[in-house]
Each structure stands twice: as C-alpha cells, then as structure tokens.
Design an enzyme around this catalytic site. Structure first.
Site, PDB file in Angstrom:
ATOM      1  CG  HIS A   1      30.065  36.864  49.450  1.00  0.00           C
ATOM      2  ND1 HIS A   1      30.613  35.607  49.361  1.00  0.00           N
ATOM      3  CD2 HIS A   1      29.952  37.321  48.172  1.00  0.00           C
ATOM      4  CE1 HIS A   1      30.807  35.312  48.075  1.00  0.00           C
ATOM      5  NE2 HIS A   1      30.425  36.332  47.351  1.00  0.00           N
TER       6      HIS A   1
ATOM      7  CD  GLU B   1      32.111  34.804  44.615  1.00  0.00           C
ATOM      8  OE1 GLU B   1      31.534  33.814  45.124  1.00  0.00           O
ATOM      9  OE2 GLU B   1      31.894  35.973  44.977  1.00  0.00           O
TER      10      GLU B   1
ATOM     11  CG  HIS C   1      33.421  40.520  44.874  1.00  0.00           C
ATOM     12  ND1 HIS C   1      32.881  40.955  46.072  1.00  0.00           N
ATOM     13  CD2 HIS C   1      32.778  39.355  44.579  1.00  0.00           C
ATOM     14  CE1 HIS C   1      31.959  40.104  46.481  1.00  0.00           C
ATOM     15  NE2 HIS C   1      31.875  39.125  45.596  1.00  0.00           N
TER      16      HIS C   1
ATOM     17  CG  HIS D   1      29.917  42.564  50.644  1.00  0.00           C
ATOM     18  ND1 HIS D   1      28.616  42.100  50.661  1.00  0.00           N
ATOM     19  CD2 HIS D   1      30.442  42.133  49.471  1.00  0.00           C
ATOM     20  CE1 HIS D   1      28.377  41.430  49.545  1.00  0.00           C
ATOM     21  NE2 HIS D   1      29.470  41.435  48.808  1.00  0.00           N
TER      22      HIS D   1
ATOM     23  CG  ASN E   1      25.149  35.728  50.935  1.00  0.00           C
ATOM     24  OD1 ASN E   1      25.398  36.205  49.835  1.00  0.00           O
ATOM     25  ND2 ASN E   1      23.924  35.713  51.444  1.00  0.00           N
TER      26      ASN E   1
ATOM     27  CE  LYS F   1      24.775  32.936  42.053  1.00  0.00           C
ATOM     28  NZ  LYS F   1      25.556  34.183  41.930  1.00  0.00           N
TER      29      LYS F   1
ATOM     30  NE  ARG G   1       5.461  50.433  37.190  1.00  0.00           N
ATOM     31  CZ  ARG G   1       4.779  51.417  36.598  1.00  0.00           C
ATOM     32  NH1 ARG G   1       4.488  51.314  35.318  1.00  0.00           N
ATOM     33  NH2 ARG G   1       4.398  52.462  37.293  1.00  0.00           N
TER      34      ARG G   1
END
Length: 366
Positions: free
Chosen positions: A248, A185, A265, A252, A245, A227, A121
């Site tokens: 993006h 980016e 990417h 994608h 985004n 960011k 976890r």
C-alpha cells in the site's frame, strides 16, 4: 449465510456473507436499538441498479430515511462531499441513535464512515459493500477517511461499524475490471498470512474470473477471516495491523502520482506489492522465485505489475506523504515467504529507488 465475528470488546460486530442480503440489512437497521432516522449513502452507479429496490425495502420497514447519491469514483472522497452529508444529516435531524448506511464500494464506505464517526461525535454505522474490493478489505476493520490534495486518506478516524452485510449477488453487476481490482487485496492476504490461501488462489484462477459463486464466497470469507483476526488483535494499527499495508505504501504514491484517475486502488496495490517484493528480494528477505510466483499470479488475474505516467523521484517523494511515515521513516511491510512478512523502517534509499525503477513502464519498454 456465513457469519464472521470481529472481536473488539464493546465494539465487536458481525460480518454476514451471502446472497441477496439487502433485506437482512434493512431488518437489522430497523431494530429497537436504533432510531427510525436513517441516511443511506450510495453512488450513481449503485443507485442506477438498486435505487428503486432500496427505496422499496426501506419503505416496507417504515424507516424515515434520506438517500444521498454521490458521483462515482475516488474524487468524491473529500471534505467538500463530507460537508454536504453533514448538512443532510442536520437537516434530516439525525440523532445519536440514527444509522448512516454505506451501500457501495470503498469510496462510499470510507466517506460515509468518516461522517458517521464525526457527526454528533459518532452515530451508528452499517456497511453494505457492493464491490469485491470493499467486501474483502475496506468495509472491515473500521478505517474511515477522506483524501486531501496532498495525499490519500490523511484525514480520518478509526470507527467500527455495527455490522457488515456482504451481498455476493452484487458482484454479478460488476465489470471484469472491478473484479480484478478486488483481487489485488485478496492476493495480499495470501502473502501476509496464509500460504495455503495463496495456493488456493493459484489453483482457482479460472473459477474466480468466471464468477463461480462458491469460489468467490470462499475467497471473500477467508479474506475477511484474516482481516478480522488481525484487527481483533490490533484495532488501531499500533503494531500487527501494519501487515495489512503490504503493497500500500507504493500503491498510494502511484495513485497520487497519476491523480487518482489511471489506476483503481486494487490495481495500484498489485503494482505496490511487486515493488515491495522487489525491495524484499534486494534485501535478501525473499528469493527471486517467490517474487516471480507473486508476479505470475497478479498477471494471470489480469492486473498490472508496472505503472505508467510516473517517475522514480515523483513516487519517492510521495512515499513520505503517506500516513504510515513516522519521523521521516517509512514502515515497510516486506515479504519473507508466502504467509510471512516483516515490518522494518530500515530500507536504504538506493534500494527503494532501484525497485521503483523496475516497476515503472518507461524502464521496462512497455
């Protein structure tokens, strides 16, 4: 060494930017806050360059560690590979004070982060990104994920690292294509948040592409600052963070349509930014001159502005499998100016398809 703080209350952490930081990362991991059981996750490319150095560094600090080496590339970001990392963690008896360290690009960071978020976890996680793309984007902000055959990053968690060590020296080992991939980016940050930064990129193209260390340090630092500020205000993408985004959604879909093998990417993001800018222009959010300026910068960096091996219908269908789609509607991030974007779900189908047609090579004669 530069430092940037990501302010997230008890989940706050620092980003360290400099050269030759592997030792600093090892010292951080060897602190009394963590147990001596560590799992280092990397890929074949990084291991071939730094494998012996990493073993030596961790042996000096007497850390009981396992090193797992993944095949390089997006095809490693799967539940199957995650299960192998879980098995290693269990067999190595990693405990809740253990550290999982990601040393590599975005794939390594996303996968190792997802395992860290879900094993017991949640165990400690440290990022050591070695590609420009990972340094300016995926290593910061706490998004972790694996891909599914029906879409990218559909299975994941928000899970913040304890620290990020950005070693600019690692960029010297990258081929030019990997530098260009990261620049997709970097350009995004100028569009969504900082017009002056966009201008700085335009003025320093040669220095960036030639690997000028001070210029690279500046663009990495500014990208991380932008960011970090956005993530600090919206950790789990309930509002403002969606601006990250930009480009993006289409990216994608392009990656999915080309089976994650044709475009890296950042290359797909560059194509996606042109698509989003064209939608913005068709909705009268931005004029053609600014769209052309964006296109010019992307092209001068040697990135793609059109995609091959795709169809309008194929990309359009893939758009709706994106995780940002809610109630059958896509939250589009659209350009209004450099440093200014807007989020809207109200984009007509015909506008989207017109823009997609313009970014597909078959419709551009090349």
């Amino acid at each position: 060494m530069e430092k940037i703080k990501v302010e997230l209350g008890e989940n706050s952490y620092e980003i360290f930017i400099g050269e030759n930081l592997f030792d600093d990362a090892a010292k951080f991991i060897n602190s009394p806050n963590f147990s001596k059981k560590v799992m280092v996750v990397t890929d074949e490319n990084i291991f071939n360059i730094y494998g012996e150095k990493l073993r030596k560094i961790f042996s000096i600090y007497d850390t009981n560690f396992e090193m797992k080496i993944l095949p390089a590339g997006e095809t490693s970001k799967t539940l199957e590979k995650a299960e192998k990392l879980y098995t290693c963690a269990i067999e190595s008896r990693l405990d809740r004070k253990s550290v999982i360290v990601a040393i590599g690009g975005g794939v390594v960071g996303d996968l190792a982060g997802f395992v860290a978020a879900t094993y017991l976890r949640g165990v400690n996680f440290v990022q050591v990104p070695t590609t420009l793309l990972a340094q300016v984007d995926s290593s910061v902000g706490g998004k972790t994920a694996v891909n599914h055959k029906l879409g990218k990053n559909l299975i994941g968690a928000f899970y913040q690292p304890k620290a990020v060590f950005i070693d600019i020296a690692t960029l010297k080992t990258l081929p030019p294509r990997e530098i260009r991939t990261g620049l997709g980016e970097v350009v995004k940050y100028g569009v969504i948040s900082d017009a002056d930064f966009f201008s700085y990129l335009e003025k320093n193209i040669e220095g960036i592409l030639s690997g000028n260390v001070e210029i690279l340090k500046q663009i990495i630092k500014r990208s991380c600052e932008i960011k970090a500020e956005v993530v600090s205000r919206d950790e789990k993408e309930s509002g403002l963070r969606r601006i990250l985004n930009f480009g993006h959604t289409i990216a994608h879909a392009v990656e999915e349509e080309t089976h994650y093998t044709k475009y890296n990417h950042g290359e797909a993001v560059a194509i996606g930014m042109i698509g989003a800018a064209l939608i913005s222009q068709k909705l009268n959010y931005v004029d053609a001159e600014k769209v052309q300026r964006l296109k010019n910068l992307i092209e001068r960096f040697g990135m793609y502005t059109h995609c091959d091996g795709c169809t309008v219908e194929g990309i359009y269908k893939a758009l709706f499998r994106d995780k940002k789609t809610v109630g059958g509607k896509i939250n589009w991030v659209l350009m209004k100016d450099f440093g200014n974007v807007e989020i809207t779900a109200e984009v007509p189908e015909n506008i989207i398809k017109e823009a997609l047609k313009e970014i597909i090579c078959d419709n551009k004669g090349g």
